[in-house]
Scaffold this active site. Sequence first.
Site, PDB file in Angstrom:
ATOM      1  N   GLY A   1      16.597  78.836  27.722  1.00 33.04           N
ATOM      2  CA  GLY A   1      16.991  78.510  26.359  1.00 33.04           C
ATOM      3  C   GLY A   1      17.640  79.687  25.651  1.00 33.04           C
TER       4      GLY A   1
ATOM      5  N   LEU B   1      20.443  79.523  24.141  1.00 34.14           N
ATOM      6  CA  LEU B   1      21.701  79.406  24.869  1.00 34.14           C
ATOM      7  C   LEU B   1      22.856  80.091  24.153  1.00 34.14           C
ATOM      8  CD1 LEU B   1      21.465  75.686  26.061  1.00 34.14           C
ATOM      9  CD2 LEU B   1      20.617  77.750  27.188  1.00 34.14           C
TER      10      LEU B   1
ATOM     11  N   GLY C   1      27.734  82.038  27.669  1.00 34.50           N
ATOM     12  CA  GLY C   1      27.564  82.277  29.095  1.00 34.50           C
ATOM     13  C   GLY C   1      26.877  81.117  29.786  1.00 34.50           C
ATOM     14  N   HIS C   2      25.823  80.587  29.147  1.00 32.85           N
ATOM     15  CA  HIS C   2      25.163  79.408  29.702  1.00 32.85           C
ATOM     16  C   HIS C   2      26.130  78.215  29.752  1.00 32.85           C
ATOM     17  CE1 HIS C   2      21.479  81.536  28.048  1.00 32.85           C
ATOM     18  NE2 HIS C   2      21.151  81.350  29.314  1.00 32.85           N
TER      19      HIS C   2
ATOM     20  N   GLY D   1      24.179  82.939  36.725  1.00 37.08           N
ATOM     21  CA  GLY D   1      25.151  83.924  36.274  1.00 37.08           C
ATOM     22  C   GLY D   1      24.971  85.286  36.912  1.00 37.08           C
ATOM     23  N   GLN D   2      26.076  85.963  37.167  1.00 37.81           N
ATOM     24  CA  GLN D   2      26.057  87.270  37.826  1.00 37.81           C
ATOM     25  C   GLN D   2      25.394  88.341  36.974  1.00 37.81           C
ATOM     26  OE1 GLN D   2      29.845  88.870  39.528  1.00 37.81           O
ATOM     27  NE2 GLN D   2      29.155  90.812  38.644  1.00 37.81           N
TER      28      GLN D   2
ATOM     29  N   LEU E   1      29.934  86.445  31.470  1.00 35.24           N
ATOM     30  CA  LEU E   1      30.769  86.319  30.269  1.00 35.24           C
ATOM     31  C   LEU E   1      30.403  87.430  29.290  1.00 35.24           C
ATOM     32  CD1 LEU E   1      31.773  83.616  31.365  1.00 35.24           C
ATOM     33  CD2 LEU E   1      31.593  82.716  29.033  1.00 35.24           C
TER      34      LEU E   1
END
Length: 287
Positions: free
Chosen positions: A31, A33, A36-37, A150-151, A179
Site C-alpha cells: 500500500g 501507493l 512506481g506501483h 520493482g527494481q 521510477l
Amino acid sequence: MYLFKQKDELRHYLNTAKQQGATIGFVPTMGALHEGHLSLIRTAKAQTSLTVCSIFVNPTQFNDPADFEKYPITIEKDIQMLIAAGTDVLFLPAVAEMYPEGLSAPAPHYDFGALETVLEGAHRPGHFQGVGRIVHKLLDIVQPHKLFMGQKDLQQCLVVTRLLPLIDSPAEMVICPTLREPDGLAMSSRNMRLGPDERKNAVALYQALSYIKTGLAKGGSLPDILAAARLQLQSSKFEMDYLDVIAVKDDGIILSPEQAVTDLPMYAVVAARMKGSPVRLIDNMQM
C-alpha cells in the site's frame, strides 16, 4: 475493480477466470501507493489479461516494530488510484486472514543462501524470511502466470526469484525499472514520512549513485570512486548502512566487483538515513 478480503473467495474468482482463458498478472504491495506501483500495474495489464494487486502490510518482514507501526497507511487513496489505473482485482486481507496460525507459529525456512547475509540481509535479520513467508502465501492464493516487482527493491527481487523454484511456483518473475521523481529520488512509500527539508536532501542518494556510474564509465578506480561517494553522502548528513557496487549472477547470487567477470550486471547499491531521521531509504542503479 473487484475487491476481495477473503482468500477463498479470491481463489474461486481467479480459478473461474483461468478456466475462461484469463492470464493472471500479480502485483504484491504494502500500500501507500505511488506512480512506481502504478507502473507495475500498467506493465501487468500490457502482458496479462487480468491484473491482481494485493495490499498487505506484512508484520513478519519488519525486524523493527517501530518501523511497522509507522508504515504509512492510505487505503482509500490507494483504492482510487488502482481503479483509475484499471486494476481488475484488489486483494485486501487482514492479518488474521493471512496468518490464521498466528504470527508466532513455526514458519517454513527458505534457503536464500548468501542473499540473507549481505546488504539488506546483514542489516535486517529475518527480513527476507518474512518476505518469503508472505510471498509464498500470496502466490498460493493468486497462482499468477506472471509476478511483477520493482527494481528499486533489487535484493528483494533476487530473493523472490530464488523463492519461486523453492516452492515449485510456475510464475514468471518480471522485474520492472525503478521510477524516479523529477529530481531523481527513487519513488518509495517511505518518502511520505520525510519532512520537507529531508525530502529535498534525499536526492543526495541519487546523486551519489550517479557519481559512481559516471566515474566507472570514465574508467576511474572503484575504491576511490566509492570513497568519494561515501564522503558526499556524509557531507549531506547521511548515515550509511552500505554504499557499494555489486555484481549479480544469473542465479541471483550477489558478488563483489572483485569476484565478478566483466559481463555480469553491475549495480551501485545504497541504504542510508539522514542523521536524526527514522526513515531508512534504499536505492540502486545499474552501472
